[in-house]
Design an enzyme around this catalytic site. Structure first.
Site, PDB file in Angstrom:
ATOM      1  N   HIS A 126       0.832  -1.207   0.000  1.00 13.66           N
ATOM      2  CA  HIS A 126       0.000   0.000   0.000  1.00 13.66           C
ATOM      3  C   HIS A 126       0.872   1.265   0.000  1.00 13.66           C
ATOM      4  CE1 HIS A 126      -3.689   2.282   1.338  1.00 13.66           C
ATOM      5  NE2 HIS A 126      -2.732   3.130   1.672  1.00 13.66           N
ATOM      6  N   GLU A 127       1.756   1.350   0.973  1.00 16.19           N
ATOM      7  CA  GLU A 127       2.584   2.559   1.078  1.00 16.19           C
ATOM      8  C   GLU A 127       3.494   2.707  -0.134  1.00 16.19           C
ATOM      9  OE1 GLU A 127       1.582   4.655   3.053  1.00 16.19           O
ATOM     10  OE2 GLU A 127       0.388   3.328   4.336  1.00 16.19           O
ATOM     11  N   HIS A 165       1.658   4.434  -2.905  1.00 15.54           N
ATOM     12  CA  HIS A 165       1.680   5.899  -2.747  1.00 15.54           C
ATOM     13  C   HIS A 165       3.028   6.454  -3.213  1.00 15.54           C
ATOM     14  CE1 HIS A 165      -2.057   6.593  -0.717  1.00 15.54           C
ATOM     15  NE2 HIS A 165      -1.760   5.904   0.364  1.00 15.54           N
ATOM     16  N   HIS A 207       3.440   6.679  -6.888  1.00 16.44           N
ATOM     17  CA  HIS A 207       2.639   7.792  -7.414  1.00 16.44           C
ATOM     18  C   HIS A 207       3.486   9.071  -7.404  1.00 16.44           C
ATOM     19  CE1 HIS A 207      -1.734   9.613  -7.266  1.00 16.44           C
ATOM     20  NE2 HIS A 207      -1.177   9.752  -8.439  1.00 16.44           N
TER      21      HIS A 207
HETATM   22 ZN   LIG Z   1      -2.974   5.199   1.938  1.00 18.00          ZN
END
Ligand SMILES: [Zn+2]
Length: 691
Positions: free
Chosen positions: A481-482, A485, A488
């Site tokens: 998940h991290e 990010h 991105h």
């Molecule tokens: Zn998040």
């Protein structure tokens, strides 16, 4: 006055700035609390001079460079330097740093507030927007202009002087109150510990959790190797195994009570702060001409209004409430069978415990069996390999780069066989000086074609003396998940820094992160990183099947928990203002049918909800974004499922149409470009077994 001295020093001395360091390898050791004040004062003053220059230019010769770009550059250095200060406040908190952080916070917050309330600046930007020069802007520059115009308007640029003054005061107060809320959480969490000296009390607890508790006790000078003690805290890796596995009801109750009292008890009581924060947010919305804070906040997000977001939550609630009630009833029945007692409501400290027991029995699946396959280094390598293949990148660890703590790692990201795209830090283990949870942040945004710098943090299971860090599956998902990010940010590739990477609508920002979690559930990708830490074996087929079967177990409860937080958050920022009820009564009513009924009524989460109250805006009126983005991520992942989960063509398409694009187009448009259609909720319901 120190900053004046520094200002007058020659450039060679200026090189020794520490927070003001735009390199890819900033010198963390030099970033002492003592330097915060002089350096932040220095950047603030420099930024003021730049702003003056923008204000005082000839209105007849305004250009993109002399207005929008100049404004971006004026704030950039403050953002970068202050970003490092607040980052250190999150990962290396100390009394000295906290003191100077709190001293500078109002000044920094005031600086940003005042930009948007500066009438001269506003008239320059407006004047530029009406000039013929805008005809020459590229599409992305035009988007930038419109975003800046909206930023000014939403921040009060068109208010009269009295209202501006009031807004300024509100922002300053919000910054301080939310910081205090956040400090209370950390302090209350650290203020509690439980030392156990009789191993018999630990029945049920997995070896990994016992080992960690023993080592934690030793670190705190409790017990010895011969006569060990076990230390438990309210930090996630310690707390969760206790709630899930420990047989001793009384200890579980004690830990649960301690955890739910975070933010409730003096001197760390957040009640007053919450009411003040909500009132100020509402006042701000009213000043700016909005009905409520949610409408103000969501105007430029995919949801557009508070009511749309609330309806989204209510709609999902309708769809799952039957499954939710069934799951609870099942669990109550299960407990009654096992304890040979009549069916009764559960206690809140029993839920995770009996759920784990039932799950084990239903699916013959014990999450702990997965741990040996999830050693952190293998996961990271596998994650880098998978994303490398999908997005055509290479990730290399560098060992000789300075970080803020010896456990922190540093990596560089390259285009495969090509240029440097960026670098990042990874800080995975809990410390007392570090805040809870997991997060990503950016430290530096390069110009288009230049490298970017970011970081990912978490509070994962530590390695022990005998074993490497062996994670739970949920922790593995968090790593992915991290990292989503982070990509991105690192893969951002547009011409305007202010629209770069994660600076997108908040109900879109969780798409790149949540979509990566899907690779933790597919055989093909798991086999690349989920290898037994001793034998190198992949997850056995029967264990994998059990893991999949158990995936949707209590899925309605899980979903409902998120819906309940989202509902509470939205109701507080839409309807609380009109209510005569107390905070707790209001929340009770708002969450009617959204929470399980327990024998002992648990206190509301509101006093320990950093997402919503630890920042002037943060996830306030935005918690629904997680579910919203889950709709997007489940839907977008169907393309990978169909065309191949390691299919580089789809990967590159995702990189080009979403990851690299930042906020250069509206989120709904980016999504449409990747999927060729509007989002559809079915994929999420199917994935959650709720369809
Ligand atoms: Zn998040």
């Amino acid at each position: 006055m120190l900053y004046r001295v520094i200002l007058n020093e020659p450039p060679t001395i200026l090189m020794q700035y520490s927070y003001i360091d735009n390199s890819l390898e900033p010198k963390w050791h030099a970033m002492t609390p003592a330097k915060v004040k002089p350096e932040i004062m220095h950047v603030l003053q420099k930024a003021q001079q730049k702003l003056k220059k923008i204000e005082n230019q000839d209105k007849n010769c305004l250009t993109y460079e002399s207005t929008l770009l100049a404004l971006e550059s004026a704030t950039e250095e403050v953002e970068n330097a202050w970003g490092k200060v607040s980052h250190l406040d999150s990962v290396c908190n100390s009394a000295e740093l906290r003191e100077v952080y709190n001293e500078m916070l109002p000044l920094v917050s005031e600086f940003f507030t005042k930009i948007f309330l500066n009438a001269n600046l506003w008239s320059i930007i407006k004047c530029f927007s009406e000039s013929s020069a805008v005809k020459k802007l590229s599409k992305v520059q035009e988007r930038f202009l419109n975003e800046v115009l909206a930023d000014f308007k939403e921040s009060g640029a068109e208010l009269d002087e009295t209202s501006k003054k009031r807004l300024e005061a509100i922002e300053a107060e919000l910054a301080q109150l939310t910081q205090k809320y956040s400090e209370n959480l950390l302090d209350a969490t650290n203020a509690w510990e439980l030392i156990i000296d009789d191993e018999k009390e630990l029945k049920g607890l997995p070896e990994s959790a016992k080992e960690a508790a023993k080592e934690d006790a030793l670190r705190k000078n409790q017990g010895t190797l011969e006569a060990p003690k076990w230390r438990f805290t309210l930090h996630a890796p310690s707390l969760h195994p206790v709630m899930q596995y420990l047989d001793n009801d009384l200890i579980r109750e004690k830990v649960w009570r301690a955890n739910s009292s975070i933010g409730h008890v003096d001197p760390y009581d957040n009640t007053q702060l919450i009411n003040q924060i909500l009132k100020l947010r509402q006042e701000k919305a009213s000043l700016l001409g909005y009905e409520n804070f949610a409408d103000l906040t969501l105007k430029r997000r995919m949801a557009k209004t508070g009511d749309n977001a609330l309806n989204f939550i209510k709609d999902l609630h309708q769809r799952i409430k039957k499954s939710f009630q069934d799951e609870i009833k099942n669990l109550e029945q299960y407990k009654a069978e096992k304890t040979k007692k009549p069916i009764d409501r559960l206690e809140p400290w029993e839920l995770a415990y009996w759920a784990e027991k039932q799950r084990k029995e239903l699916f013959h699946f014990d999450e702990e069996e997965l741990r040996p396959y999830f050693s952190i280094d293998r996961i990271l390598n596998g994650m880098f390999q998978i994303t490398g293949r999908l997005f055509n990148i290479e990730i290399k660890e560098l060992n000789n780069v300075e970080t803020w703590h010896k456990e922190v790692k540093y990596y560089r990201v390259y285009e495969k066989n090509g240029r440097l795209l960026g670098a990042f830090y990874a800080d995975w283990y809990p410390r007392e000086s570090k805040r809870g949870g997991a997060w990503m942040n950016h430290l530096l945004t390069g110009a288009q074609g230049e490298a970017h710098l970011g970081l990912i943090c978490g509070n994962m299971t530590r390695p022990t003396q005998q074993k490497p860090a062996l994670l739970t599956h949920r922790e593995v998902e968090t790593l992915f998940h991290e990292f989503g990010h982070l990509l991105h940010h690192i893969l951002g590739d547009i011409e305007v820094k202010s629209l770069h990477g994660t600076k997108v609508a908040w109900d879109f920002v969780e798409l790149p992160s949540q979509i990566l979690e899907n690779w933790c559930w597919e055989r093909e990708s798991l086999d690349l990183f989920a290898r037994h830490y001793e034998t190198d074996a992949t997850i056995p087929e029967d264990l994998f099947k059990k893991m999949l079967a158990a995936r949707t177990y209590l899925s309605a409860m899980d979903t409902m928990r998120q819906l309940s937080i989202a509902k509470m958050d939205l109701e507080l920022h839409i309807n609380y203002k009109n209510s005569a009820k107390t905070l707790d009564d209001f929340i009770d009513e708002a969450l009617n049918n959204y929470t399980p009924e327990y024998k002992t009524k648990p206190p509301s989460l509101v006093r320990r909800l950093g997402h919503v109250f630890a920042d002037p805006t943060g996830y306030a009126a935005g918690y629904y974004s997680y579910k919203w983005a889950e709709v997007l991520d489940a839907d977008a992942f169907t393309r990978f499922k169909k065309e191949g989960i390691l299919n580089a063509e789809v990967g590159i398409d995702f990189r080009n149409k979403i990851l690299s694009k930042g906020n250069s187009s509206p989120a709904e448009k980016l999504f449409r470009e990747f999927m060729g259609r509007e989002p559809n909720i079915d994929a999420l319901l199917k994935r959650s077994g709720l369809f």
